[in-house]
Motif scaffolding. Structure first.
Motif, mmCIF file in Angstrom:
data_model
loop_
_atom_site.group_PDB
_atom_site.id
_atom_site.type_symbol
_atom_site.label_atom_id
_atom_site.label_comp_id
_atom_site.label_asym_id
_atom_site.label_seq_id
_atom_site.Cartn_x
_atom_site.Cartn_y
_atom_site.Cartn_z
ATOM 1 N N VAL A 178 10.744 -7.046 10.802
ATOM 2 C CA VAL A 178 9.601 -6.640 9.967
ATOM 3 C C VAL A 178 8.634 -5.782 10.782
ATOM 4 C CG1 VAL A 178 7.596 -7.470 8.673
ATOM 5 C CG2 VAL A 178 9.816 -8.567 8.365
ATOM 6 N N LEU A 179 8.383 -6.164 12.045
ATOM 7 C CA LEU A 179 7.508 -5.352 12.902
ATOM 8 C C LEU A 179 8.082 -3.949 13.094
ATOM 9 C CD1 LEU A 179 6.485 -7.972 15.614
ATOM 10 C CD2 LEU A 179 4.948 -6.819 14.010
ATOM 11 N N ILE A 180 9.383 -3.864 13.327
ATOM 12 C CA ILE A 180 10.030 -2.556 13.501
ATOM 13 C C ILE A 180 9.878 -1.721 12.239
ATOM 14 C CG2 ILE A 180 12.290 -1.427 13.735
ATOM 15 C CD1 ILE A 180 12.975 -3.658 15.788
ATOM 16 N N ARG A 181 10.074 -2.348 11.074
ATOM 17 C CA ARG A 181 9.940 -1.613 9.814
ATOM 18 C C ARG A 181 8.509 -1.106 9.623
ATOM 19 N NH1 ARG A 181 10.361 -5.138 5.171
ATOM 20 N NH2 ARG A 181 12.050 -6.034 6.348
ATOM 21 N N ILE A 182 7.532 -1.942 9.934
ATOM 22 C CA ILE A 182 6.114 -1.548 9.789
ATOM 23 C C ILE A 182 5.792 -0.401 10.749
ATOM 24 C CG2 ILE A 182 3.741 -2.321 10.210
ATOM 25 C CD1 ILE A 182 4.688 -5.141 9.247
ATOM 26 N N PHE A 183 6.153 -0.561 12.016
ATOM 27 C CA PHE A 183 5.841 0.463 13.017
ATOM 28 C C PHE A 183 6.573 1.771 12.717
ATOM 29 C CE2 PHE A 183 4.109 -2.025 16.900
ATOM 30 C CZ PHE A 183 3.450 -2.917 16.071
ATOM 31 N N ARG A 184 7.814 1.672 12.270
ATOM 32 C CA ARG A 184 8.584 2.882 11.952
ATOM 33 C C ARG A 184 7.958 3.629 10.779
ATOM 34 N NH1 ARG A 184 14.344 1.399 11.611
ATOM 35 N NH2 ARG A 184 14.415 1.816 13.824
ATOM 36 N N ASN A 185 7.478 2.899 9.771
ATOM 37 C CA ASN A 185 6.809 3.549 8.635
ATOM 38 C C ASN A 185 5.578 4.311 9.102
ATOM 39 O OD1 ASN A 185 8.607 2.793 6.643
ATOM 40 N ND2 ASN A 185 7.493 0.920 6.115
ATOM 41 N N ASN A 214 0.577 -10.601 1.759
ATOM 42 C CA ASN A 214 1.930 -10.143 1.440
ATOM 43 C C ASN A 214 2.925 -11.197 1.928
ATOM 44 O OD1 ASN A 214 4.551 -8.872 2.306
ATOM 45 N ND2 ASN A 214 3.670 -7.155 1.172
ATOM 46 N N LYS A 215 3.792 -11.655 1.017
ATOM 47 C CA LYS A 215 4.672 -12.796 1.300
ATOM 48 C C LYS A 215 5.578 -12.545 2.512
ATOM 49 C CE LYS A 215 7.992 -15.837 -0.888
ATOM 50 N NZ LYS A 215 8.805 -16.136 -2.058
ATOM 51 N N THR A 216 6.267 -11.408 2.517
ATOM 52 C CA THR A 216 7.202 -11.117 3.620
ATOM 53 C C THR A 216 6.451 -10.983 4.934
ATOM 54 O OG1 THR A 216 8.681 -9.976 2.104
ATOM 55 C CG2 THR A 216 8.982 -9.515 4.427
ATOM 56 N N PHE A 217 5.378 -10.204 4.925
ATOM 57 C CA PHE A 217 4.593 -9.992 6.144
ATOM 58 C C PHE A 217 4.033 -11.315 6.666
ATOM 59 C CE2 PHE A 217 0.354 -9.062 8.011
ATOM 60 C CZ PHE A 217 0.799 -8.466 9.178
ATOM 61 N N ASN A 218 3.494 -12.111 5.767
ATOM 62 C CA ASN A 218 2.889 -13.383 6.170
ATOM 63 C C ASN A 218 3.951 -14.355 6.692
ATOM 64 O OD1 ASN A 218 1.223 -15.499 6.589
ATOM 65 N ND2 ASN A 218 0.468 -15.669 4.518
ATOM 66 N N ASN A 219 5.063 -14.488 5.974
ATOM 67 C CA ASN A 219 6.097 -15.451 6.377
ATOM 68 C C ASN A 219 6.801 -15.049 7.681
ATOM 69 O OD1 ASN A 219 5.660 -17.133 4.219
ATOM 70 N ND2 ASN A 219 7.292 -16.250 2.974
ATOM 71 N N ASP A 220 7.077 -13.759 7.837
ATOM 72 C CA ASP A 220 7.889 -13.331 8.975
ATOM 73 C C ASP A 220 7.081 -12.934 10.208
ATOM 74 O OD1 ASP A 220 10.112 -13.806 7.446
ATOM 75 O OD2 ASP A 220 10.399 -11.709 6.874
ATOM 76 N N VAL A 221 5.840 -12.468 10.017
ATOM 77 C CA VAL A 221 5.071 -11.978 11.167
ATOM 78 C C VAL A 221 3.774 -12.768 11.355
ATOM 79 C CG1 VAL A 221 3.900 -9.978 12.172
ATOM 80 C CG2 VAL A 221 6.020 -9.647 10.912
ATOM 81 N N TRP A 222 2.904 -12.741 10.351
ATOM 82 C CA TRP A 222 1.533 -13.184 10.537
ATOM 83 C C TRP A 222 1.404 -14.685 10.806
ATOM 84 C CZ3 TRP A 222 -1.920 -10.062 12.061
ATOM 85 C CH2 TRP A 222 -3.249 -10.439 12.098
ATOM 86 N N LYS A 279 -1.345 4.048 3.326
ATOM 87 C CA LYS A 279 -0.727 2.824 2.779
ATOM 88 C C LYS A 279 0.126 2.107 3.820
ATOM 89 C CE LYS A 279 3.438 4.792 0.659
ATOM 90 N NZ LYS A 279 4.164 4.962 -0.587
ATOM 91 N N TYR A 280 0.602 2.838 4.836
ATOM 92 C CA TYR A 280 1.396 2.203 5.889
ATOM 93 C C TYR A 280 0.510 1.655 7.011
ATOM 94 C CZ TYR A 280 5.356 4.396 3.593
ATOM 95 O OH TYR A 280 6.301 4.771 2.666
ATOM 96 N N ARG A 281 -0.774 2.000 7.002
ATOM 97 C CA ARG A 281 -1.700 1.558 8.049
ATOM 98 C C ARG A 281 -2.579 0.387 7.595
ATOM 99 N NH1 ARG A 281 -2.461 4.949 12.436
ATOM 100 N NH2 ARG A 281 -1.160 6.792 12.384
ATOM 101 N N ILE A 282 -2.442 -0.012 6.347
ATOM 102 C CA ILE A 282 -3.218 -1.151 5.836
ATOM 103 C C ILE A 282 -2.231 -2.159 5.244
ATOM 104 C CG2 ILE A 282 -4.971 -1.897 4.191
ATOM 105 C CD1 ILE A 282 -6.113 0.966 4.303
ATOM 106 N N LEU A 283 -2.226 -3.358 5.821
ATOM 107 C CA LEU A 283 -1.309 -4.411 5.377
ATOM 108 C C LEU A 283 -2.112 -5.608 4.877
ATOM 109 C CD1 LEU A 283 1.074 -4.318 8.462
ATOM 110 C CD2 LEU A 283 1.423 -3.171 6.281
ATOM 111 N N LYS A 284 -1.702 -6.144 3.748
ATOM 112 C CA LYS A 284 -2.369 -7.332 3.206
ATOM 113 C C LYS A 284 -1.773 -8.571 3.874
ATOM 114 C CE LYS A 284 -3.288 -5.349 -1.304
ATOM 115 N NZ LYS A 284 -2.998 -5.418 -2.745
ATOM 116 N N ILE A 285 -2.634 -9.410 4.371
ATOM 117 C CA ILE A 285 -2.170 -10.642 5.018
ATOM 118 C C ILE A 285 -1.496 -11.546 3.997
ATOM 119 C CG2 ILE A 285 -2.962 -12.729 6.225
ATOM 120 C CD1 ILE A 285 -5.136 -11.011 7.519
#
Length: 194
Positions: free
Chosen positions: A25-32, A49-57, A41-47
Motif C-alpha cells: 500500500v505504501l508503494i502504491r501511494i508513493f508511486r501515485n 479509508n479502510k484499506t489505508f487504515n487497515n494496512d498502513v495507519w 488527490k494523491y497527496r491527501i489521504l483520509k485516515i
C-alpha cells in the motif's frame, strides 16, 4: 533517509502478512505521488479509508514511514506538501519490497514455496541459451569433421597424383634438326597429320 530506514526496520517486527500488505500500500501511494506530482488527490489521504487504515495507519511503523517521508497529519487526513518529491523514498521501499515469512509463521501442512517468476524466467532463458549453444557446438563439430574428411581426401588424391606422375624410365631428349628455325608445316607429319 535515516529515519525512513529506521522506520522500515521497525516494520520488520510486524508479521510477514501485515508487513507485506503495508509495504504494498505504501508503494502504491508513493508511486501515485511520483507519477502524478501535480494532482492533490494523491497527496491527501483520509485516515478513515479502510484499506489505508487497515494496512498502513494502524501499524506504528507504517505511520513512522509516512512521517519520515514528509507526510503530515492534519485532522482526519495525512497530507504531503506539494514541494516534497518521493522518488528516493519510493526506491527505498521498492528495494525493501521482498518479504519472506518468518520461520515461526510457517505451518508445515500448508507450507508452499511459490517460485519467483523473474528467477524462473531467467533460468528458462539460461536453459534456452545453453541448448542453442549446444546445438551450435554440434554443428561446429560436424563442420570440422567434414572439413577434416575433405582435407584427408585432398591429401590422398595428391599422394595418388604424385605416385602416378612419377617417371619410371626417363626418355632421352633428342634435338630436332640442327638447331635452325623451322616452319610449323615442317613439323607436321608428311602424310596429312590431321
Amino acid at each position: 533517509m535515516a529515519s525512513l530506514e529506521a522506520a522500515l526496520t521497525l516494520l520488520g517486527d510486524l508479521p510477514s502478512k501485515d508487513r507485506r500488505a503495508c509495504l504494498e500500500v505504501l508503494i502504491r501511494i508513493f508511486r501515485n505521488v511520483v507519477n502524478h506530482p501535480d494532482e492533490s488527490k494523491y497527496r491527501i489521504l483520509k485516515i478513515t479509508n479502510k484499506t489505508f487504515n487497515n494496512d498502513v495507519w494502524r501499524h506504528e511503523p507504517g505511520r513512522l514511514v509516512m512521517v519520515a517521508a514528509g507526510w503530515m497529519i492534519k485532522e482526519e487526513t495525512v497530507q504531503l506538501p506539494s514541494h516534497v518529491d518521493l522518488t528516493v523514498e519510493l526506491q527505498i521501499l521498492l528495494d525493501n519490497r521482498e518479504v519472506k515469512p518468518d520461520e515461526k509463521e510457517w505451518v508445515e501442512e500448508t507450507k508452499v514455496v511459490v517460485p519467483n517468476a523473474a528467477k524462473l524466467r531467467d533460468e528458462e532463458l539460461r536453459e534456452k541459451a545453453l541448448a542453442e549453444k549446444k546445438k551450435e557446438m554440434a554443428a561446429l563439430k560436424k563442420e570440422m569433421a567434414e572439413r577434416k574428411a575433405i582435407a584427408e581426401r585432398i591429401r590422398a588424391e595428391h599422394r595418388r597424383d604424385i605416385e602416378l606422375k612419377q617417371v619410371k624410365q626417363a626418355a632421352k631428349a633428342v634435338p630436332l634438326g640442327k638447331g635452325e628455325a623451322k616452319k610449323m608445316s615442317d613439323m607436321l607429319p608428311k602424310n596429312g597429320g590431321g
